[in-house]
Design a protein around this motif. Structure first.
Motif, PDB file in Angstrom:
ATOM      1  N   LYS A  17       0.850  -1.205   0.000  1.00  0.00           N
ATOM      2  CA  LYS A  17       0.000   0.000   0.000  1.00  0.00           C
ATOM      3  C   LYS A  17       0.889   1.261   0.000  1.00  0.00           C
ATOM      4  O   LYS A  17       1.972   1.230  -0.570  1.00  0.00           O
ATOM      5  CB  LYS A  17      -0.969  -0.044   1.179  1.00  0.00           C
ATOM      6  CG  LYS A  17      -1.750  -1.374   1.217  1.00  0.00           C
ATOM      7  CD  LYS A  17      -2.891  -1.382   2.165  1.00  0.00           C
ATOM      8  CE  LYS A  17      -3.584  -2.738   2.102  1.00  0.00           C
ATOM      9  NZ  LYS A  17      -4.803  -2.770   2.903  1.00  0.00           N
ATOM     10  N   HIS A 101      -8.382  -2.852  -6.208  1.00  0.00           N
ATOM     11  CA  HIS A 101      -8.351  -3.031  -4.746  1.00  0.00           C
ATOM     12  C   HIS A 101      -9.455  -2.165  -4.132  1.00  0.00           C
ATOM     13  O   HIS A 101      -9.736  -1.074  -4.630  1.00  0.00           O
ATOM     14  CB  HIS A 101      -6.975  -2.616  -4.205  1.00  0.00           C
ATOM     15  CG  HIS A 101      -6.809  -2.953  -2.761  1.00  0.00           C
ATOM     16  ND1 HIS A 101      -7.350  -2.183  -1.766  1.00  0.00           N
ATOM     17  CD2 HIS A 101      -6.206  -3.998  -2.155  1.00  0.00           C
ATOM     18  CE1 HIS A 101      -7.073  -2.736  -0.597  1.00  0.00           C
ATOM     19  NE2 HIS A 101      -6.381  -3.841  -0.804  1.00  0.00           N
ATOM     20  N   GLU A 171     -11.509 -10.055  -0.959  1.00  0.00           N
ATOM     21  CA  GLU A 171     -11.109  -9.309   0.232  1.00  0.00           C
ATOM     22  C   GLU A 171     -12.321  -8.589   0.816  1.00  0.00           C
ATOM     23  O   GLU A 171     -12.664  -7.476   0.382  1.00  0.00           O
ATOM     24  CB  GLU A 171     -10.061  -8.257  -0.147  1.00  0.00           C
ATOM     25  CG  GLU A 171      -8.798  -8.835  -0.735  1.00  0.00           C
ATOM     26  CD  GLU A 171      -7.641  -7.843  -0.598  1.00  0.00           C
ATOM     27  OE1 GLU A 171      -6.691  -8.188   0.103  1.00  0.00           O
ATOM     28  OE2 GLU A 171      -7.727  -6.744  -1.145  1.00  0.00           O
ATOM     29  N   ILE A 176     -10.264  -5.931   6.078  1.00  0.00           N
ATOM     30  CA  ILE A 176      -8.998  -5.333   5.634  1.00  0.00           C
ATOM     31  C   ILE A 176      -8.470  -4.359   6.679  1.00  0.00           C
ATOM     32  O   ILE A 176      -9.151  -3.391   7.034  1.00  0.00           O
ATOM     33  CB  ILE A 176      -9.180  -4.602   4.284  1.00  0.00           C
ATOM     34  CG1 ILE A 176      -9.519  -5.612   3.188  1.00  0.00           C
ATOM     35  CG2 ILE A 176      -7.918  -3.825   3.922  1.00  0.00           C
ATOM     36  CD1 ILE A 176      -9.755  -4.999   1.824  1.00  0.00           C
ATOM     37  N   GLY A 177      -7.286  -4.668   7.180  1.00  0.00           N
ATOM     38  CA  GLY A 177      -6.625  -3.764   8.126  1.00  0.00           C
ATOM     39  C   GLY A 177      -7.324  -3.667   9.470  1.00  0.00           C
ATOM     40  O   GLY A 177      -7.006  -2.795  10.276  1.00  0.00           O
ATOM     41  N   SER A 216      -6.520  -9.107   6.725  1.00  0.00           N
ATOM     42  CA  SER A 216      -5.925  -9.463   8.014  1.00  0.00           C
ATOM     43  C   SER A 216      -5.322 -10.874   8.042  1.00  0.00           C
ATOM     44  O   SER A 216      -5.425 -11.575   9.051  1.00  0.00           O
ATOM     45  CB  SER A 216      -6.935  -9.274   9.146  1.00  0.00           C
ATOM     46  OG  SER A 216      -7.326  -7.914   9.214  1.00  0.00           O
ATOM     47  N   LEU A 235      -3.565 -12.404  -0.374  1.00  0.00           N
ATOM     48  CA  LEU A 235      -3.140 -11.030  -0.616  1.00  0.00           C
ATOM     49  C   LEU A 235      -2.991 -10.407   0.772  1.00  0.00           C
ATOM     50  O   LEU A 235      -3.969 -10.295   1.507  1.00  0.00           O
ATOM     51  CB  LEU A 235      -4.176 -10.290  -1.467  1.00  0.00           C
ATOM     52  CG  LEU A 235      -3.867  -8.861  -1.896  1.00  0.00           C
ATOM     53  CD1 LEU A 235      -2.492  -8.715  -2.524  1.00  0.00           C
ATOM     54  CD2 LEU A 235      -4.916  -8.357  -2.890  1.00  0.00           C
ATOM     55  N   GLY A 237      -1.657  -7.458   3.385  1.00  0.00           N
ATOM     56  CA  GLY A 237      -1.316  -6.049   3.516  1.00  0.00           C
ATOM     57  C   GLY A 237      -0.318  -5.849   4.647  1.00  0.00           C
ATOM     58  O   GLY A 237       0.884  -6.098   4.497  1.00  0.00           O
ATOM     59  N   GLY A 238      -0.825  -5.441   5.810  1.00  0.00           N
ATOM     60  CA  GLY A 238       0.022  -5.080   6.954  1.00  0.00           C
ATOM     61  C   GLY A 238       1.121  -6.089   7.264  1.00  0.00           C
ATOM     62  O   GLY A 238       2.270  -5.702   7.516  1.00  0.00           O
TER      63      GLY A 238
END
Ligand code: PGA
Length: 253
Positions: A17, A101, A171, A176-177, A216, A235, A237-238
């Motif tokens: 990101k 996204h 997703e 997400i997040g 997550s 996929l 992220g963090g």
């Protein structure tokens, strides 16, 4: 990229990101070095911010680590200030690109029709698009998650992807997040519905298109999620920002 006749290897994709200055290249180098020592069961890719793509691609060249862009424009060049084309991503060393996204759909109002245009441009430039779909919590609570996501899949995948390598990432926006993951039951139900849509649209090819889960994914839950039916990868992220966490997810396969 043209589709091979064999079932593709799973894909673990790290979406950085809008995170990462030059110093973050060290994390990518650490991932590449660890994968060199122990080649992964999956294909692994990092999607850094556009400013780092070229340097990161050069830093990991020859390693078991692919790179890609987080978005591309639907056109190959022109008067589109601030945008990056699929050709530019390929030129910078990327081989994949994330299209649609949810943060692009929400922050930039991208529609599924625009996402389809991006995926088409990506494939035309020789990139492998990862087309993202997912419902909001409101849609899920209204009992419409599956029908919403299936129609997003239908509208976001151009017919021109037939015969080309691409994947779909499910997703759910509420995962997400947030630290909250969809239950394995939710994931299995949604991936089965996406698979059915892919087969009805792309025939035999639709059976082997990877369906990634995102939202997550962490070292603690990766094994269970990646083992679920029809989950072809993740996929992330963090948890992709730190080599140690990302490697733990890669090794969960
Ligand atoms: P997250 O992001 O792993 O931080 O939830 C996933 C994504 O948006 O791709």
């Amino acid at each position: 990229m043209t589709l091979s006749s064999t079932t593709p290897r799973p894909l673990i994709a790290g979406n950085w990101k809008m995170n990462g200055l030059s110093v973050a290249l060290d994390e990518a180098r650490a991932v590449a070095a660890a994968l060199e020592a122990k080649p992964p069961a999956a294909r692994v890719a990092i999607f850094p911010p556009a400013t780092l793509l070229h340097r990161l691609s050069q830093a990991v060249e020859g390693a078991h680590l692919l790179t890609g862009g987080q978005d591309c424009h639907g056109k190959s060049s022109g008067a589109h200030t601030g945008d990056v084309s699929a050709e530019m991503i390929a030129d910078a060393g990327g081989s994949l690109v994330i299209c649609g996204h949810s943060e692009r759909r929400t922050d930039h109002g991208e529609t599924s029709a625009q996402v389809a245009g991006k995926a088409e441009a990506a494939a035309a430039a020789g990139l492998e698009p990862i087309v993202c779909v997912g419902e909001t919590l409101e849609t899920r609570e209204a009992g419409q998650a599956v029908s919403f996501v299936v129609s997003q899949v239908r509208d976001s995948l151009p017919t021109s992807l037939a015969g080309k390598a691409f994947s779909v990432a499910y997703e759910p926006l509420w995962a997400i997040g947030t630290g909250r993951t969809a239950s394995v039951d939710n994931i299995v139900e949604m991936h089965a519905a996406i698979r059915a849509e892919l087969v009805s649209r792309f025939g035999e090819q639709g059976r082997t298109v990877l369906i990634l889960y995102g939202g997550s994914v962490k070292p603690e839950n990766a094994r269970e999620i990646l083992a679920a039916p029809e989950v072809g990868g993740a996929l992330v992220g963090g948890a992709s920002l730190k080599a140690k966490d990302f490697l733990a997810i890669i090794q969960a396969l």
